[in-house]
Design a protein around this motif. Sequence first.
Motif, PDB file in Angstrom:
ATOM      1  N   GLY A  72       0.806  -1.224   0.000  1.00  0.00           N
ATOM      2  CA  GLY A  72       0.000   0.000   0.000  1.00  0.00           C
ATOM      3  C   GLY A  72       0.836   1.271   0.000  1.00  0.00           C
ATOM      4  O   GLY A  72       0.405   2.290   0.523  1.00  0.00           O
ATOM      5  N   ILE A 131      12.905   1.346  -1.088  1.00  0.00           N
ATOM      6  CA  ILE A 131      11.553   1.593  -1.604  1.00  0.00           C
ATOM      7  C   ILE A 131      10.576   0.807  -0.715  1.00  0.00           C
ATOM      8  O   ILE A 131      10.726  -0.404  -0.551  1.00  0.00           O
ATOM      9  CB  ILE A 131      11.415   1.148  -3.085  1.00  0.00           C
ATOM     10  N   PRO A 132       9.579   1.490  -0.135  1.00  0.00           N
ATOM     11  CA  PRO A 132       8.771   0.815   0.896  1.00  0.00           C
ATOM     12  C   PRO A 132       7.647  -0.076   0.364  1.00  0.00           C
ATOM     13  O   PRO A 132       6.557  -0.094   0.931  1.00  0.00           O
ATOM     14  CB  PRO A 132       8.208   1.998   1.699  1.00  0.00           C
ATOM     15  N   GLY A 133       7.915  -0.793  -0.726  1.00  0.00           N
ATOM     16  CA  GLY A 133       6.862  -1.629  -1.307  1.00  0.00           C
ATOM     17  C   GLY A 133       7.178  -3.107  -1.196  1.00  0.00           C
ATOM     18  O   GLY A 133       8.148  -3.512  -0.553  1.00  0.00           O
ATOM     19  N   MET A 229      10.678  11.460   4.755  1.00  0.00           N
ATOM     20  CA  MET A 229      10.465  10.092   5.240  1.00  0.00           C
ATOM     21  C   MET A 229       9.771  10.046   6.602  1.00  0.00           C
ATOM     22  O   MET A 229       9.321   8.995   7.042  1.00  0.00           O
ATOM     23  CB  MET A 229      11.816   9.353   5.366  1.00  0.00           C
TER      24      MET A 229
END
Length: 313
Positions: A72, A131-133, A229
Amino acid sequence: MSMDTFLLLRKEYPQLIDEGIVHIEVPLKEHCSFNIGGPAEVFCTPYTQKQLVTLLKFCLGHNIPYFILGKGSNLLISDKGVKGIVISTERFDKITLGKHYLSAFCGVTLKDLGNFACENGLSGLEFASGIPGSVGGAVFMNAGAYGNEIKDVLYSSRAILPTQEKLSSPNPVFYLKASEHNFSYRHSVFQDLGLIHLSSLFILKKDKPENIRQRMQELQQKRQDKQPMDLPSAGSVFKRPEGFFTGKLIEECGLKGFRIGDAAISEKHCGFIVNLGSATAKDVFQLIQHIQKVVYERYGVHLQTEIRILGEI
Ligand SMILES: Cc1cc2nc3c(=O)[nH]c(=O)nc-3n(C[C@H](O)[C@H](O)[C@H](O)COP(=O)(O)OP(=O)(O)OC[C@H]3O[C@@H](n4cnc5c(N)ncnc54)[C@H](O)[C@@H]3O)c2cc1C
């Protein structure tokens, strides 16, 4: 309505309830990096291919909308929530190590994948580790950073084409070679065909873990320096238009810090919209439209959204 979907699912596939993968009225703000979004009528967390296929068959058979949710981190989710079934990939979290490759399921986070590769002396995923996915979301988006994209390290994927015919066949999973992903900037064949990503194989190079760790840390530092961030966001809101830098365009329009409700254009990076506390999807959406209008009027450039909108805003 949610009870209808839930009751129907329970009637037809009681084992899915027994297996603990079906939940009702789950707040989606807890499942996205923007921290915005109403409830999912039904929220499922399958952990086997069979469960996933069963859910898809159920949705197709009853014309119930479904959405595949990774981490998300590229989504703006409606305040009203989402009808139908949200299928989270979070429990597909297995990584397998080969000699020069890694295989990862869709729900593995890029952070975990990067760390795993580093610990095993495999280089190539440093760019992705911040990358926070998830792997599924990254392949779907052809995520990229600092001059690299997923397409540079991906060898093949396993996927599902969600049609009744394919889902009913003995093996609904098929392989895609790298060249069959139709990758381009923030785009893949997964978007064109509505394919569901199950896992990918990444070809990497041998290197010392300490060298890999150092590169990861340098890139992470760059992110910390340039990106907000510390506040909830969904990363870059817009795709980069050819020949321009989005953040610069927005900043030159005097929009730095401009806000609607609690949705603000980041002071640190104008390509980001941040949630200052209680921003709604509507705030963010109106801010997006405002930015598009101002930038178009000033530069004649139409900014296209990179983030994806889920549900009715
Ligand atoms: C602070 C921040 C920094 C970011 N920096 C970058 C960056 O440097 N580079 C970059 O490219 N992006 C960046 N992003 C955006 C985002 O992290 C990427 O787009 C990421 O790849 C999305 O993955 P996800 O798992 O969160 O996908 P989600 O947001 O959950 O979903 C995105 C789309 O992928 C689809 N999807 C997810 N999993 C699957 C699957 N298994 N099968 C089929 N479809 C699937 C979803 O249906 C949805 O349409 C950033 C975001 C944040 C919040």
